[in-house]
Write a protein that holds these residues in place. Sequence first.
Motif, PDB file in Angstrom:
ATOM      1  N   ARG A 128      15.828  13.624   8.853  1.00 33.10           N
ATOM      2  CA  ARG A 128      15.422  13.211  10.200  1.00 33.10           C
ATOM      3  C   ARG A 128      14.481  12.005  10.110  1.00 33.10           C
ATOM      4  O   ARG A 128      13.717  11.856   9.154  1.00 33.10           O
ATOM      5  N   ALA A 129      14.556  11.167  11.132  1.00 35.46           N
ATOM      6  CA  ALA A 129      13.694   9.989  11.182  1.00 35.46           C
ATOM      7  C   ALA A 129      12.292  10.389  11.662  1.00 35.46           C
ATOM      8  O   ALA A 129      12.131  11.241  12.539  1.00 35.46           O
ATOM      9  N   VAL A 130      11.284   9.777  11.054  1.00 41.82           N
ATOM     10  CA  VAL A 130       9.896   9.988  11.450  1.00 41.82           C
ATOM     11  C   VAL A 130       9.367   8.684  12.045  1.00 41.82           C
ATOM     12  O   VAL A 130       9.560   7.608  11.469  1.00 41.82           O
ATOM     13  N   ALA A 131       8.716   8.779  13.185  1.00 42.79           N
ATOM     14  CA  ALA A 131       8.119   7.596  13.815  1.00 42.79           C
ATOM     15  C   ALA A 131       6.831   7.259  13.068  1.00 42.79           C
ATOM     16  O   ALA A 131       5.775   7.847  13.323  1.00 42.79           O
ATOM     17  N   ALA A 132       6.933   6.331  12.141  1.00 44.08           N
ATOM     18  CA  ALA A 132       5.830   6.073  11.222  1.00 44.08           C
ATOM     19  C   ALA A 132       5.435   4.601  11.221  1.00 44.08           C
ATOM     20  O   ALA A 132       6.216   3.718  11.586  1.00 44.08           O
ATOM     21  N   ALA A 133       4.220   4.364  10.769  1.00 44.34           N
ATOM     22  CA  ALA A 133       3.681   3.008  10.651  1.00 44.34           C
ATOM     23  C   ALA A 133       3.161   2.791   9.249  1.00 44.34           C
ATOM     24  O   ALA A 133       2.718   3.732   8.573  1.00 44.34           O
TER      25      ALA A 133
END
Length: 219
Positions: free
Chosen positions: A122-127
Amino acid sequence: MSIWYAEFQQRAATSFTLFCAIRAPPGQRQYAVYHGCCEGKRASVRLFALPRGMIEFRPEAPEDRAVIHAINQAAFDGAFEAELVDQLREDGLFLLSLVATIDGAVTGHVLFSRLGVILDGRAVAAAALAPVAVLPEFQRRGIGSRLIEEGLAALPARGITAVFVLGHEDYYPRFGFSPELARRFESPFPVDAFMALELVPRALDGKSGQVTYPPAFGI
């Protein structure tokens, strides 16, 4: 944490002005400016109060770009970080670019950019946190730490749930970054220097994942 800055202005060969600001505990004097006049071995100093709120933080503006480039180049004594910021901006990967100002002059910068993170499919909303830079004459005064704190506090409103950083293992844990949390992700970096922070609880719960930095990082 105390935050202060100093500026030296030469006035002929016998006088100088030294500006020094100190963040003090509540109820105490917040800032001070020292003006000194030196003739040979003699010197005199006068003390003045300054208003609160001297150090401010805001998103970068278009007119800040040249000074942001210069700050990164000066802070790292090289061009890589300055060019990295320029390229990430050009690529449209900025999430949050903050500057610190003193009396309106930009003295520090921090960048959070989009980072590709997959965890258990799954994609993680990361910076990615990089770089953070402060002009050399203003370093070791807490400005960089404040920039990071301001940025981390603002990211959840932008939908970011996790932040990754490659940096000193004795510095970034003070903000909540953990090398243990990052070890479930494939990485070419030293295990103690690659760290992650959850902005949303359990955002990085999982067994294994991959982190993909944009090409600008050269990784």
